[in-house]
Design a protein around this motif. Structure first.
Motif, PDB file in Angstrom:
ATOM      1  N   GLY A  54       5.532  -6.075  19.126  1.00 36.49           N
ATOM      2  CA  GLY A  54       7.129  -6.534  18.463  1.00 36.49           C
ATOM      3  C   GLY A  54       6.170  -6.705  17.024  1.00 36.49           C
ATOM      4  N   THR A  55       5.242  -6.461  16.891  1.00 34.92           N
ATOM      5  CA  THR A  55       5.363  -6.628  15.466  1.00 34.92           C
ATOM      6  C   THR A  55       6.840  -4.950  14.518  1.00 34.92           C
ATOM      7  N   VAL A  56       6.973  -5.588  13.620  1.00 37.51           N
ATOM      8  CA  VAL A  56       8.002  -4.564  12.932  1.00 37.51           C
ATOM      9  C   VAL A  56       6.883  -3.798  11.937  1.00 37.51           C
ATOM     10  N   LEU A  57       7.751  -3.019  11.787  1.00 37.14           N
ATOM     11  CA  LEU A  57       6.782  -2.090  10.834  1.00 37.14           C
ATOM     12  C   LEU A  57       8.071  -1.549   9.811  1.00 37.14           C
ATOM     13  N   VAL A  58       7.707  -1.356   9.088  1.00 30.14           N
ATOM     14  CA  VAL A  58       9.514  -1.035   8.368  1.00 30.14           C
ATOM     15  C   VAL A  58       8.666   0.270   7.784  1.00 30.14           C
ATOM     16  N   MET A 117       0.477  -0.752   0.184  1.00 29.62           N
ATOM     17  CA  MET A 117       0.139  -0.157   0.356  1.00 29.62           C
ATOM     18  C   MET A 117       1.048   0.991  -0.271  1.00 29.62           C
ATOM     19  N   VAL A 118       0.768   2.154  -0.998  1.00 30.94           N
ATOM     20  CA  VAL A 118       1.197   3.518  -0.828  1.00 30.94           C
ATOM     21  C   VAL A 118       0.372   4.580  -0.790  1.00 30.94           C
ATOM     22  N   LEU A 119       1.256   5.202   0.621  1.00 29.79           N
ATOM     23  CA  LEU A 119       0.647   6.442   1.059  1.00 29.79           C
ATOM     24  C   LEU A 119       0.950   7.479   1.158  1.00 29.79           C
ATOM     25  N   PRO A 120       0.967   8.802   1.286  1.00 28.87           N
ATOM     26  CA  PRO A 120       1.783   9.751   1.595  1.00 28.87           C
ATOM     27  C   PRO A 120       1.753   9.727   3.270  1.00 28.87           C
ATOM     28  N   PHE A 121       3.478  10.457   3.205  1.00 29.94           N
ATOM     29  CA  PHE A 121       3.998   9.829   4.240  1.00 29.94           C
ATOM     30  C   PHE A 121       2.617  10.211   5.936  1.00 29.94           C
ATOM     31  N   ALA A 122       2.230  11.245   5.601  1.00 29.37           N
ATOM     32  CA  ALA A 122       1.660  11.557   7.009  1.00 29.37           C
ATOM     33  C   ALA A 122       0.282  11.000   7.163  1.00 29.37           C
ATOM     34  N   ALA A 162       9.825   8.501  10.237  1.00 31.93           N
ATOM     35  CA  ALA A 162       9.756   7.459  11.087  1.00 31.93           C
ATOM     36  C   ALA A 162       9.674   7.531  12.761  1.00 31.93           C
ATOM     37  N   ARG A 163       9.738   8.202  13.338  1.00 35.98           N
ATOM     38  CA  ARG A 163       9.789   8.527  14.833  1.00 35.98           C
ATOM     39  C   ARG A 163       7.973   8.869  14.937  1.00 35.98           C
ATOM     40  N   LEU A 164       7.618   9.690  14.500  1.00 30.35           N
ATOM     41  CA  LEU A 164       5.708  10.118  13.834  1.00 30.35           C
ATOM     42  C   LEU A 164       5.085   8.735  13.988  1.00 30.35           C
ATOM     43  N   LEU A 165       5.534   7.374  13.157  1.00 27.01           N
ATOM     44  CA  LEU A 165       5.048   5.926  13.237  1.00 27.01           C
ATOM     45  C   LEU A 165       5.304   5.394  14.603  1.00 27.01           C
ATOM     46  N   ALA A 166       6.690   5.359  15.141  1.00 27.11           N
ATOM     47  CA  ALA A 166       6.753   4.906  16.158  1.00 27.11           C
ATOM     48  C   ALA A 166       5.832   5.545  17.335  1.00 27.11           C
ATOM     49  N   ALA A 167       5.430   6.509  17.369  1.00 28.02           N
ATOM     50  CA  ALA A 167       5.236   6.939  18.598  1.00 28.02           C
ATOM     51  C   ALA A 167       3.594   6.710  17.784  1.00 28.02           C
ATOM     52  N   ALA A 168       2.374   6.203  17.728  1.00 25.26           N
ATOM     53  CA  ALA A 168       1.322   5.836  16.237  1.00 25.26           C
ATOM     54  C   ALA A 168       1.373   4.761  17.114  1.00 25.26           C
ATOM     55  N   ALA A 169       2.390   3.837  17.143  1.00 25.02           N
ATOM     56  CA  ALA A 169       2.174   2.196  17.406  1.00 25.02           C
ATOM     57  C   ALA A 169       3.183   1.758  18.309  1.00 25.02           C
ATOM     58  N   PRO A 170       3.083   2.648  19.511  1.00 25.52           N
ATOM     59  CA  PRO A 170       4.450   2.347  20.991  1.00 25.52           C
ATOM     60  C   PRO A 170       4.337   0.514  21.118  1.00 25.52           C
ATOM     61  N   GLY A 221       0.460   7.559   7.433  1.00 29.12           N
ATOM     62  CA  GLY A 221       1.084   7.129   8.237  1.00 29.12           C
ATOM     63  C   GLY A 221       0.354   6.659   9.514  1.00 29.12           C
ATOM     64  N   ALA A 222       0.981   7.321   9.608  1.00 26.21           N
ATOM     65  CA  ALA A 222       1.316   7.610  11.763  1.00 26.21           C
ATOM     66  C   ALA A 222      -0.995   7.562  11.782  1.00 26.21           C
ATOM     67  N   ASP A 223      -1.741   8.117  11.094  1.00 25.21           N
ATOM     68  CA  ASP A 223      -3.614   8.154  10.889  1.00 25.21           C
ATOM     69  C   ASP A 223      -3.664   6.122  10.341  1.00 25.21           C
ATOM     70  N   VAL A 224      -3.230   5.751   9.600  1.00 25.05           N
ATOM     71  CA  VAL A 224      -3.570   4.764   9.587  1.00 25.05           C
ATOM     72  C   VAL A 224      -2.909   3.341  10.518  1.00 25.05           C
TER      73      VAL A 224
END
Length: 154
Positions: free
Chosen positions: A21-25, A1-6, A46-54, A8-11
Motif C-alpha cells: 500500500g505504499t504510495v510512490l509518486v 532526491m533527484v535521479l535519472p529516470f532509469a 511509471a510502469r517500470l517503477l510499478a514493476a520494481a515495487a509490486p 528509479g526502478a533500481d533504487v
C-alpha cells in the motif's frame, strides 16, 4: 532526491521491501538527447517503477514542471493555480497525491489510470523540447476549454 529516470526502478529494488500500500509518486521524465522520449515503444517510466515495487501504488504526477516551479508558494500563473495531471490505478493513492497537489497550491487534474502515464511523459518530452530548444511558450498551446471543444461549449 533527484535521479535519472532509469535509476528509479533500481533504487526501489534496492530499498527494503516496501509495505503493501505504499504510495510512490513518479515525477520522472524519460527524456534523452534531442528531447526524445526514451521509453517510446515500451513501458512508461511509471510502469517500470510499478514493476520494481509490486506491493506499492505508483502515481504519476508533478513531472511537467521544472523544479523551480515547485519552490513557488503557490505556483500561480496569470492568476490561475497550476494544474497538475495525476495518473494512477488505486483510488486511495490517487486521493493522497491529489491532496499533495492541493497542499502545493495547485489543482489536481484526473489524468486516468497508470496506463496513461506514458502520455504525461511524452507531453513532458514535447514541452521540454519546446522550452529548451525553441524558447516557445508551451502554455500557449492549449486554448481555454470553451474554445478547445468547439462552439457548443461556449
Amino acid at each position: 532526491m533527484v535521479l535519472p529516470f532509469a535509476a528509479g526502478a533500481d533504487v526501489v529494488r534496492g530499498l527494503r521491501a516496501e509495505p503493501a500500500g505504499t504510495v510512490l509518486v513518479d515525477c520522472s521524465n524519460p527524456v534523452g538527447p534531442g528531447f526524445r522520449l526514451l521509453t517510446e515503444g515500451g513501458p512508461s517510466a511509471a510502469r517500470l517503477l510499478a514493476a520494481a515495487a509490486p506491493e506499492a501504488h505508483v502515481v504519476k504526477a508533478f513531472n511537467l514542471c521544472h523544479e523551480d516551479v515547485w519552490r513557488m508558494r503557490p505556483p500561480v500563473f496569470g492568476g490561475r493555480p497550476l494544474a497538475v495531471p495525476v495518473c494512477g490505478d488505486d483510488a486511495a493513492a490517487l486521493a493522497r497525491v491529489r491532496g499533495l497537489v492541493r497542499d502545493a497550491g495547485c489543482e489536481p487534474v484526473a489524468g486516468g489510470g497508470l496506463d496513461r502515464a506514458g502520455l504525461l511523459e511524452a507531453t513532458a518530452a514535447l514541452f521540454i523540447g519546446l522550452w529548451a530548444g525553441e524558447g516557445a511558450d508551451a502554455q500557449a498551446i492549449a486554448p481555454p476549454l470553451a474554445y478547445a471543444t468547439g462552439p457548443a461549449r461556449r
